[in-house]
Structures are given as C-alpha cells and as structure tokens.
Design a protein around this motif. Sequence first.
Motif, mmCIF file in Angstrom:
data_model
loop_
_atom_site.group_PDB
_atom_site.id
_atom_site.type_symbol
_atom_site.label_atom_id
_atom_site.label_comp_id
_atom_site.label_asym_id
_atom_site.label_seq_id
_atom_site.Cartn_x
_atom_site.Cartn_y
_atom_site.Cartn_z
ATOM 1 N N ASN A 1 75.803 15.998 37.491
ATOM 2 C CA ASN A 1 77.268 16.273 37.582
ATOM 3 C C ASN A 1 77.214 16.725 39.268
ATOM 4 O O ASN A 1 76.921 17.892 39.347
ATOM 5 C CB ASN A 1 77.564 17.360 36.682
ATOM 6 C CG ASN A 1 79.359 17.384 36.777
ATOM 7 O OD1 ASN A 1 79.802 17.491 37.862
ATOM 8 N ND2 ASN A 1 80.056 17.231 35.796
ATOM 9 N N ARG A 2 77.845 16.155 39.907
ATOM 10 C CA ARG A 2 77.802 16.267 41.445
ATOM 11 C C ARG A 2 78.837 17.416 41.644
ATOM 12 O O ARG A 2 78.479 18.153 42.624
ATOM 13 C CB ARG A 2 78.345 14.869 42.229
ATOM 14 C CG ARG A 2 78.045 15.360 43.693
ATOM 15 C CD ARG A 2 78.622 14.172 44.567
ATOM 16 N NE ARG A 2 78.155 12.856 44.156
ATOM 17 C CZ ARG A 2 78.869 11.586 44.543
ATOM 18 N NH1 ARG A 2 79.898 11.628 45.273
ATOM 19 N NH2 ARG A 2 78.341 10.545 44.158
ATOM 20 N N PRO B 1 72.381 11.283 34.412
ATOM 21 C CA PRO B 1 73.297 11.359 35.768
ATOM 22 C C PRO B 1 73.211 13.118 35.891
ATOM 23 O O PRO B 1 73.487 13.835 35.046
ATOM 24 C CB PRO B 1 74.633 10.873 35.546
ATOM 25 C CG PRO B 1 73.993 9.670 34.590
ATOM 26 C CD PRO B 1 73.236 10.513 33.582
ATOM 27 N N TYR C 1 69.631 20.295 43.108
ATOM 28 C CA TYR C 1 69.158 19.031 42.505
ATOM 29 C C TYR C 1 67.790 18.660 42.020
ATOM 30 O O TYR C 1 67.667 18.219 41.028
ATOM 31 C CB TYR C 1 69.633 17.780 43.529
ATOM 32 C CG TYR C 1 69.522 16.566 42.906
ATOM 33 C CD1 TYR C 1 70.892 15.791 42.788
ATOM 34 C CD2 TYR C 1 68.643 15.471 42.805
ATOM 35 C CE1 TYR C 1 70.881 14.510 42.106
ATOM 36 C CE2 TYR C 1 68.541 14.469 42.362
ATOM 37 C CZ TYR C 1 69.807 13.832 42.054
ATOM 38 O OH TYR C 1 69.733 12.526 41.434
ATOM 39 N N SER D 1 72.405 20.448 34.427
ATOM 40 C CA SER D 1 73.569 19.428 34.860
ATOM 41 C C SER D 1 74.263 19.175 33.424
ATOM 42 O O SER D 1 73.557 19.499 32.397
ATOM 43 C CB SER D 1 72.830 18.073 35.109
ATOM 44 O OG SER D 1 71.852 17.945 34.262
ATOM 45 N N LEU E 1 75.134 11.251 46.756
ATOM 46 C CA LEU E 1 75.504 12.483 47.249
ATOM 47 C C LEU E 1 75.270 12.607 48.502
ATOM 48 O O LEU E 1 76.124 13.248 49.078
ATOM 49 C CB LEU E 1 74.158 13.132 46.402
ATOM 50 C CG LEU E 1 73.933 14.667 46.736
ATOM 51 C CD1 LEU E 1 75.006 15.402 46.229
ATOM 52 C CD2 LEU E 1 72.527 15.270 45.950
ATOM 53 N N ARG F 1 67.005 7.190 41.132
ATOM 54 C CA ARG F 1 68.055 7.723 41.278
ATOM 55 C C ARG F 1 68.463 7.572 42.661
ATOM 56 O O ARG F 1 69.120 8.051 43.303
ATOM 57 C CB ARG F 1 67.799 9.175 41.195
ATOM 58 C CG ARG F 1 67.619 9.723 40.017
ATOM 59 C CD ARG F 1 67.125 11.023 39.813
ATOM 60 N NE ARG F 1 67.200 11.747 38.250
ATOM 61 C CZ ARG F 1 68.229 12.100 37.230
ATOM 62 N NH1 ARG F 1 69.476 11.975 38.058
ATOM 63 N NH2 ARG F 1 67.990 12.528 36.199
ATOM 64 N N TYR G 1 66.692 8.629 32.339
ATOM 65 C CA TYR G 1 67.921 8.754 33.383
ATOM 66 C C TYR G 1 68.961 9.628 33.057
ATOM 67 O O TYR G 1 69.406 9.135 31.999
ATOM 68 C CB TYR G 1 68.181 7.347 34.212
ATOM 69 C CG TYR G 1 69.117 7.690 35.139
ATOM 70 C CD1 TYR G 1 68.621 7.818 36.453
ATOM 71 C CD2 TYR G 1 70.613 7.554 35.087
ATOM 72 C CE1 TYR G 1 69.389 8.214 37.564
ATOM 73 C CE2 TYR G 1 71.463 7.782 35.993
ATOM 74 C CZ TYR G 1 70.982 7.971 37.313
ATOM 75 O OH TYR G 1 71.754 8.117 38.330
ATOM 76 N N SER H 1 70.486 5.285 43.983
ATOM 77 C CA SER H 1 72.055 5.003 43.978
ATOM 78 C C SER H 1 72.781 6.316 43.925
ATOM 79 O O SER H 1 73.761 6.781 44.775
ATOM 80 C CB SER H 1 72.823 4.074 43.039
ATOM 81 O OG SER H 1 72.358 4.604 41.723
ATOM 82 N N GLU H 2 72.345 7.379 43.172
ATOM 83 C CA GLU H 2 72.943 8.625 42.845
ATOM 84 C C GLU H 2 72.688 9.510 44.166
ATOM 85 O O GLU H 2 73.833 10.298 44.555
ATOM 86 C CB GLU H 2 72.334 9.352 41.683
ATOM 87 C CG GLU H 2 72.933 10.662 41.249
ATOM 88 C CD GLU H 2 72.291 11.309 40.194
ATOM 89 O OE1 GLU H 2 73.093 10.919 38.954
ATOM 90 O OE2 GLU H 2 71.117 11.671 40.145
ATOM 91 N N MET I 1 80.204 11.670 37.084
ATOM 92 C CA MET I 1 79.898 11.998 38.591
ATOM 93 C C MET I 1 80.960 12.398 39.479
ATOM 94 O O MET I 1 81.148 13.070 40.416
ATOM 95 C CB MET I 1 79.361 10.783 39.058
ATOM 96 C CG MET I 1 77.865 10.223 38.554
ATOM 97 S SD MET I 1 76.826 11.451 38.974
ATOM 98 C CE MET I 1 76.482 11.232 40.752
#
Length: 285
Positions: free
Chosen positions: A8-9, A6, A258, A279, A226, A219, A4, A221-222, A285
């Motif tokens: 970067n939003r 993350p 994404y 990313s 988003l 993913r 996993y 929660s991610e 985040m």
Amino acid sequence: MFGYRPVNRRLLKAASSQAMQGSWLRSFLITLISSFIPMLVLGTLPLRMPLEEEIIAAGGDMMKLFSLFLPETITSRTIASFVVTGIIYLLINCPFTVGIHRFYLAVASGERGKLSHVFSPFTSLGTVFSSIGLFLITAIWSLLWAIALLAPPLFFMYLGSVINSAFVVYLCFILYIIVMVVWILKISVCKFAFFIFAEGKTGGAWKSFRTMQKITRQRTSELMGLRASYFGWDIAAGCFSGLLFVYNALFSTVYAKYLFCLRNEGLDYEPGFEPEFESDNNAGM
C-alpha cells in the motif's frame, strides 16, 4: 518463488513520514555533507570554465559541451590528476553512501538515526572496498540498460538528421524522452542493493546486487510506479535546492520501509532491523 502481495503506497509514505520525526536535522546535515563531497573532491581537477559564447556555440552537442571544460592541452600529468581524483572520490563517496543507507534503515526501523551510522563504513577497509565494488556493479548495470534502451532512438534520430527528415528527428526525440524516463524508473531499484549491503547480512557487493535483483523481479511495475510518484519532488528539488534534504529523507525512508515490507513476504535472508510497518493486504495502491 514468493507470492506477490501489493504494498500500500499511501500507508507506506505515511509510515515513512512518521518515522522521520526527530531525524530531520540529522538528515539535513547528511544532505549538506553529501552535496559538498563532489564539489570538494572534483574541485581539485584541472578543469577550465568555458565562456558563455562557447557554451552557446556548442548548442545541443553534449560531447562538444563536455570538451569545453577540459584543459586545452592534455598531458600525462593531467590524466594522472583525473585518475587520482577519481580514486579519492570513490574512496570517500562510496562508503559514505552506504553509511547514509544505514542511517535511513535505522530511521525506518523506528530508531533515531545517528551520524555514527553514516561514518561507520569507514571503520572497515573491507566495507570501503566492497562499497566501491557495489557502486561499479550498479554503474555498469545502469550503463547496459542505458545502451539497450537509449541506443535505438538515438540511432534513428541520427538517421533522420542524415536523410534530412525533421519529422523523424522530432519523433525519435519524443521517443528518447520517454525511454529516458523509463530508464530512470528502471535503475531506481539499485537503491535496494545499497540498503541490503548496508545491513551487512549478505556477504559482499555482488551478493547484495543479486539479492536486489531477486527480491524486485516480480515488482518492477510497482517499483516504477513508486519512483514515478516522486517526479514532482525531483522537479521541486531541482528548482529549489533547499528542498533537496526533504526529498532525500522521504525518498530514502520510503525505500527502506518498502524493503521491510518485502521482508514480511518471507524472503530468504536475515533482516538487519525489525520492521514496525506492515503493508495492508486489503488496501489499494
């Protein structure tokens, strides 16, 4: 199975906005066409327009409100009209939806999105029927989640009305609103199934759906975060329909980008486009 990492939003949204340069006009045309499809097809249904007094009298009873739009007399011809219209709607809207996802995949990959991307699914009967299959699969999956999440608060809300407890009714109503938001966030991952299918690399509707479940499993929660970050756009687009095409363009391009980020994790299916955005491991985040 896969590590996993993350996404970067902030960089994801910035890269998506940059990718949209030069494609805004086409995106506007696509949104305009997709808005007219339901009106043109569903406008053929033998529905009646209820009076304002009838709508007010229905109150919050959704079933009663829905019944106001149905013809006063339901005949076999009326039922046949609904069935035929539904089939026509699926035959037009489902492949068109896949085409829209192809358009934004191209945009997200750095290409200029073309209208030919949008209409390309109509050139293959297999793609047309598979797109309908994918639509039905995601619709059933969303319905099952709706039943699982919404049934308990609705049941207790009904129970509160039976025992005449206003406190229970209001408490369950608040819970219902919270659960509804969670449901919207949960089913938003279905968009990836259409992106995966649009690439034509997975072999069908069911495999696209299963691949979507596989790559988003870690993913949740991610992805919910988003999706939640676009609630402001949801409200703005609902109040000002002119913003709808901007919202659709940015939201769709972000999801396509994404997917490219997930590709960089070493997932086990071939990419349909080469991603230009990666990313940032060190960014938050």
